[in-house]
Design a protein around this motif. Sequence first.
Motif, mmCIF file in Angstrom:
data_model
loop_
_atom_site.group_PDB
_atom_site.id
_atom_site.type_symbol
_atom_site.label_atom_id
_atom_site.label_comp_id
_atom_site.label_asym_id
_atom_site.label_seq_id
_atom_site.Cartn_x
_atom_site.Cartn_y
_atom_site.Cartn_z
ATOM 1 N N ALA A 31 -9.059 0.867 0.751
ATOM 2 C CA ALA A 31 -8.302 1.305 -0.428
ATOM 3 C C ALA A 31 -7.135 2.228 -0.082
ATOM 4 O O ALA A 31 -6.931 3.245 -0.725
ATOM 5 C CB ALA A 31 -9.243 1.998 -1.415
ATOM 6 N N GLY A 32 -6.342 1.843 0.917
ATOM 7 C CA GLY A 32 -5.167 2.643 1.258
ATOM 8 C C GLY A 32 -4.202 2.768 0.106
ATOM 9 O O GLY A 32 -3.577 3.813 -0.093
ATOM 10 N N GLU A 33 -4.089 1.703 -0.696
ATOM 11 C CA GLU A 33 -3.175 1.742 -1.834
ATOM 12 C C GLU A 33 -3.651 2.724 -2.899
ATOM 13 O O GLU A 33 -2.840 3.339 -3.604
ATOM 14 C CB GLU A 33 -2.999 0.340 -2.439
ATOM 15 N N VAL A 34 -4.967 2.897 -3.024
ATOM 16 C CA VAL A 34 -5.502 3.869 -3.981
ATOM 17 C C VAL A 34 -5.176 5.287 -3.521
ATOM 18 O O VAL A 34 -4.799 6.151 -4.314
ATOM 19 C CB VAL A 34 -7.025 3.691 -4.160
ATOM 20 N N ALA A 35 -5.293 5.533 -2.213
ATOM 21 C CA ALA A 35 -5.002 6.857 -1.671
ATOM 22 C C ALA A 35 -3.541 7.225 -1.866
ATOM 23 O O ALA A 35 -3.221 8.341 -2.302
ATOM 24 C CB ALA A 35 -5.379 6.902 -0.190
ATOM 25 N N SER A 36 -2.625 6.312 -1.545
ATOM 26 C CA SER A 36 -1.201 6.629 -1.685
ATOM 27 C C SER A 36 -0.828 6.826 -3.155
ATOM 28 O O SER A 36 -0.060 7.738 -3.496
ATOM 29 C CB SER A 36 -0.344 5.532 -1.053
ATOM 30 N N ALA A 84 9.249 11.562 -2.708
ATOM 31 C CA ALA A 84 8.071 11.420 -1.857
ATOM 32 C C ALA A 84 7.821 9.965 -1.494
ATOM 33 O O ALA A 84 8.011 9.066 -2.308
ATOM 34 C CB ALA A 84 6.830 12.000 -2.554
ATOM 35 N N VAL A 85 7.365 9.761 -0.256
ATOM 36 C CA VAL A 85 6.912 8.462 0.233
ATOM 37 C C VAL A 85 5.521 8.646 0.817
ATOM 38 O O VAL A 85 5.308 9.513 1.675
ATOM 39 C CB VAL A 85 7.851 7.892 1.309
ATOM 40 N N ALA A 86 4.552 7.860 0.338
ATOM 41 C CA ALA A 86 3.185 7.879 0.852
ATOM 42 C C ALA A 86 2.819 6.470 1.299
ATOM 43 O O ALA A 86 3.053 5.505 0.568
ATOM 44 C CB ALA A 86 2.203 8.371 -0.215
ATOM 45 N N ASP A 87 2.248 6.352 2.490
ATOM 46 C CA ASP A 87 1.909 5.056 3.065
ATOM 47 C C ASP A 87 0.395 4.983 3.222
ATOM 48 O O ASP A 87 -0.178 5.630 4.100
ATOM 49 C CB ASP A 87 2.606 4.907 4.422
ATOM 50 N N GLY A 88 -0.265 4.212 2.334
ATOM 51 C CA GLY A 88 -1.700 4.022 2.461
ATOM 52 C C GLY A 88 -2.031 3.390 3.796
ATOM 53 O O GLY A 88 -1.379 2.441 4.227
ATOM 54 N N GLU A 142 0.820 -1.218 0.000
ATOM 55 C CA GLU A 142 0.000 0.000 0.000
ATOM 56 C C GLU A 142 0.847 1.259 0.000
ATOM 57 O O GLU A 142 0.308 2.360 -0.002
ATOM 58 C CB GLU A 142 -0.945 -0.007 1.207
ATOM 59 N N ASP A 143 2.187 1.110 0.020
ATOM 60 C CA ASP A 143 3.081 2.263 -0.072
ATOM 61 C C ASP A 143 3.214 2.697 -1.528
ATOM 62 O O ASP A 143 3.109 1.880 -2.450
ATOM 63 C CB ASP A 143 4.476 1.916 0.442
ATOM 64 N N SER A 144 3.458 3.986 -1.721
ATOM 65 C CA SER A 144 3.787 4.521 -3.043
ATOM 66 C C SER A 144 5.002 5.434 -2.901
ATOM 67 O O SER A 144 5.113 6.186 -1.920
ATOM 68 C CB SER A 144 2.609 5.302 -3.632
#
Length: 334
Positions: A124-129, A114-118, A103-105
Motif C-alpha cells: 500500500a505505498g499509494e496509501v502511505a503517500s 510537496a512530492v511523496a513517493d509511495g 503511487e506518487d502523491s
Amino acid sequence: EKHRSYCTYRSFISFRSSLDLLTQLDNYMMWGRPAAGSGAPGVPIWRSKPRAIGKPCWRRHQRLGVTVRSVRVRARGLNEMTATMSLMWAAGSVTGLVRDGNEDSVYAGRWLFAVADGMGGHAAGEVASAAVIESLRIYDREVAPDELLEVLGRAVGEANAEVARRAAEDASRLGMGTTLTALLWSGDMVAVVNIGDSRGFRLRNGQLRPITEDHVMGKLLSNAGAMAPVLSRYLDGSPYRSPDLGLRELQCGDRYLLCSDGLSPVVSTEAIGGALVAAVSPGEAVRQLVALAENAGGPDNISVIVIDVAAAGTGGGAAEPVTLGAAFDEAVTR
C-alpha cells in the motif's frame, strides 16, 4: 537439507537485522531521538527550535490543456507571497510506461509544495503517500518566516503519525512507507524538508544545485559498491524517522524543482538542468521533464513540481491548490 535451509534463514535474518541496525544508527547518530514534548515525532533535536543566524542558506484543479504523450500538466498558478515576490508554478504526475498504477502523491498550494513517493514493492505505498499529502495540506497557510522550520517539522511529524494510523486500520498495510520532499514559503525564505530519495533542486543564475540528499544505504556503507539503493530513512509511522530540515533565502529569478525518482536519477542532472534553463515557463518545464523521463523508458511514476520566484505583479491571480496522483484518487474515492 534442513541444515542448509536453516542457514539460509539465519543469513536472511542477519541481513535484515543489519539493515534495521544501519537505519537506526543513521537516525540516532546523525539526527538523535525526537525532542521530548516537541509534538513532532522524528524531528531532529537540534532543529526542533531553530535559531536564526543572519540569513542561513541551507537551503481543485486548473488544466493547461496541453498534453505530452500520456501526461497532462494538471495545474499552474501564481501566488503573491509578499510585496516584492510572486510564485509561479506548474505540477504534473503520471504513471510512467512500466507501472500499472501511480503511487506518487503531489500537492501544490499557496504556501506549501510537496512530492511523496509511495515505496514500490511495499504494501500500500499509494496509501502511505496519499496519507502524508492529505495530512500536510492543512499546513498550506502563511506563517512567520522565523517559524517555518518548527511548523514544517511539526507537519511532517503529524503526517508520519497518520501513516501509522492508516497502517493500523488494515493488516495488509503493515510495512507501507513513503518518501517526502516539501517546501513551505514565507516572505523571502523557504523551509525545505526531505526524507527518502525524492529530490529537490534550485536553478539560480543558470546553475542547477541539489537542495536535498538521498537517504539510502549506499551513503552509510563505504564498501557498498554497486549495491542497489535501499532507503535508510522514510515515513512509515515509526516515531524515530527523522527528516532533514533546512532554510534557504529566495531570490527573484530562482527556479525550484521537486520530483520523485521517476525523473531523477532516470534523467541525468545535466539534462534536467538543460530543460529547466530552456523552458520559458513552469508549465513548459514540467512537460519537457516528463517527456525526458518517458523517453528514458519511464520505469517508474513521474511527479514534478516547478516553481518560479519572480517580482510581485508578474502573471495572473492567486492559484488554487491542486492535488495529483494517488492522493487525488484517494480524495475522490474516500
